[in-house]
Scaffold this motif. Structure first.
Motif, PDB file in Angstrom:
ATOM      1  N   GLU A  47      -3.167  12.568  -2.072  1.00  0.00           N
ATOM      2  CA  GLU A  47      -4.413  12.129  -1.456  1.00  0.00           C
ATOM      3  C   GLU A  47      -4.057  11.286  -0.247  1.00  0.00           C
ATOM      4  O   GLU A  47      -2.934  10.805  -0.123  1.00  0.00           O
ATOM      5  N   PRO A  48      -5.008  11.094   0.664  1.00  0.00           N
ATOM      6  CA  PRO A  48      -4.715  10.236   1.817  1.00  0.00           C
ATOM      7  C   PRO A  48      -4.345   8.822   1.357  1.00  0.00           C
ATOM      8  O   PRO A  48      -4.861   8.320   0.365  1.00  0.00           O
ATOM      9  N   CYS A  49      -3.466   8.217   2.097  1.00  0.00           N
ATOM     10  CA  CYS A  49      -3.025   6.852   1.798  1.00  0.00           C
ATOM     11  C   CYS A  49      -3.933   5.890   2.560  1.00  0.00           C
ATOM     12  O   CYS A  49      -3.521   5.243   3.521  1.00  0.00           O
ATOM     13  N   THR A  50      -5.185   5.825   2.131  1.00  0.00           N
ATOM     14  CA  THR A  50      -6.211   5.094   2.879  1.00  0.00           C
ATOM     15  C   THR A  50      -5.927   3.601   2.985  1.00  0.00           C
ATOM     16  O   THR A  50      -6.253   2.995   4.010  1.00  0.00           O
ATOM     17  N   GLY A  51      -5.349   3.012   1.947  1.00  0.00           N
ATOM     18  CA  GLY A  51      -5.022   1.588   2.014  1.00  0.00           C
ATOM     19  C   GLY A  51      -4.056   1.297   3.146  1.00  0.00           C
ATOM     20  O   GLY A  51      -4.201   0.310   3.879  1.00  0.00           O
ATOM     21  N   GLU A  75       0.835  -1.208   0.000  1.00  0.00           N
ATOM     22  CA  GLU A  75       0.000   0.000   0.000  1.00  0.00           C
ATOM     23  C   GLU A  75       0.868   1.255   0.000  1.00  0.00           C
ATOM     24  O   GLU A  75       0.547   2.240  -0.670  1.00  0.00           O
ATOM     25  N   GLU A  93      -3.522   3.397   5.771  1.00  0.00           N
ATOM     26  CA  GLU A  93      -4.119   3.833   7.035  1.00  0.00           C
ATOM     27  C   GLU A  93      -4.954   2.721   7.668  1.00  0.00           C
ATOM     28  O   GLU A  93      -4.989   2.595   8.895  1.00  0.00           O
ATOM     29  N   ALA A  94      -5.596   1.914   6.839  1.00  0.00           N
ATOM     30  CA  ALA A  94      -6.394   0.801   7.358  1.00  0.00           C
ATOM     31  C   ALA A  94      -5.524  -0.260   8.031  1.00  0.00           C
ATOM     32  O   ALA A  94      -6.025  -1.037   8.846  1.00  0.00           O
ATOM     33  N   CYS A 125       0.967   4.283  -2.696  1.00  0.00           N
ATOM     34  CA  CYS A 125       0.892   5.698  -2.325  1.00  0.00           C
ATOM     35  C   CYS A 125       2.101   6.475  -2.841  1.00  0.00           C
ATOM     36  O   CYS A 125       1.980   7.628  -3.249  1.00  0.00           O
TER      37      CYS A 125
END
Length: 191
Positions: free
Chosen positions: A60-64, A46, A66-67, A50
């Protein structure tokens, strides 16, 4: 092995500007790594995804990631902060060798960037410098030259667009027009 190959294909597809192939390859990477039950490996994948966004100026937020952050190792957390442009000097020791000089260096950012040999690392570092308000015109030019040499359409168009915007803001209309012609060449005819 399958996940590593998929990550490489996904990265290359993103940089070439092929979002559909990138999404399909990365979905395969997630499946392969998910089957291992190892959050650390998926977190690294992830972060790589990013990093390609940062290289292409997609902030953009690194949502993958962050989870998965609650199970991430300190090195992954430091790299996430690096990508966000919020890393601190103490994070330098946790970063890959290529990024340490950029974070800890007190000299000119373009000199630290010039020392990076890996093209993706160089573009990511340039994106981090931009994100942390340390990108000079020389940093922008190194990013353009690096993306151009690799034939990476997406980051090249992004960095050229940034150069064009800065030329317009400075009133350099001839330079802005030249950069727009180059952007048009990179992006090809309108579809």
């Amino acid at each position: 092995m399958n996940a590593r190959g998929g990550a490489e294909r996904a990265t290359e597809a993103w940089l070439r500007g092929d979002s559909a192939i990138e999404a399909a390859e990365f979905a395969r990477v997630r499946r392969e790594l998910g089957s291992t039950g190892r959050a650390d490996l998926l977190a690294r994948a992830e972060l790589l995804r990013c990093a390609t966004r940062v290289a292409s100026l997609v902030f953009e937020p690194c949502t993958g990631f962050e989870a998965l952050a609650q199970d991430a190792a300190p090195a992954e957390l430091a790299y996430a902060r690096y990508l966000a442009g919020t890393a601190q000097p103490a994070d330098a020791a946790l970063l890959p060798e290529a990024q340490r000089a950029l974070l800890g260096g007190s000299g000119a950012p373009e000199a630290a960037l010039a020392g990076l040999q890996d093209p993706l690392s160089k573009l990511v570092a340039a994106g981090v410098l931009l994100r942390s308000d340390r990108a000079t015109p020389a940093v922008l030019q190194q990013a353009v030259d690096t993306a151009s040499a690799q034939g990476w359409r997406r980051p090249l168009a992004a960095w050229l667009t940034l150069q064009r915007q800065r030329a317009q803001a400075a009133g350099a209309t001839d330079e802005a027009a030249r950069l727009q012609r180059r952007i048009d060449l990179v992006l090809g005819p309108a579809r």
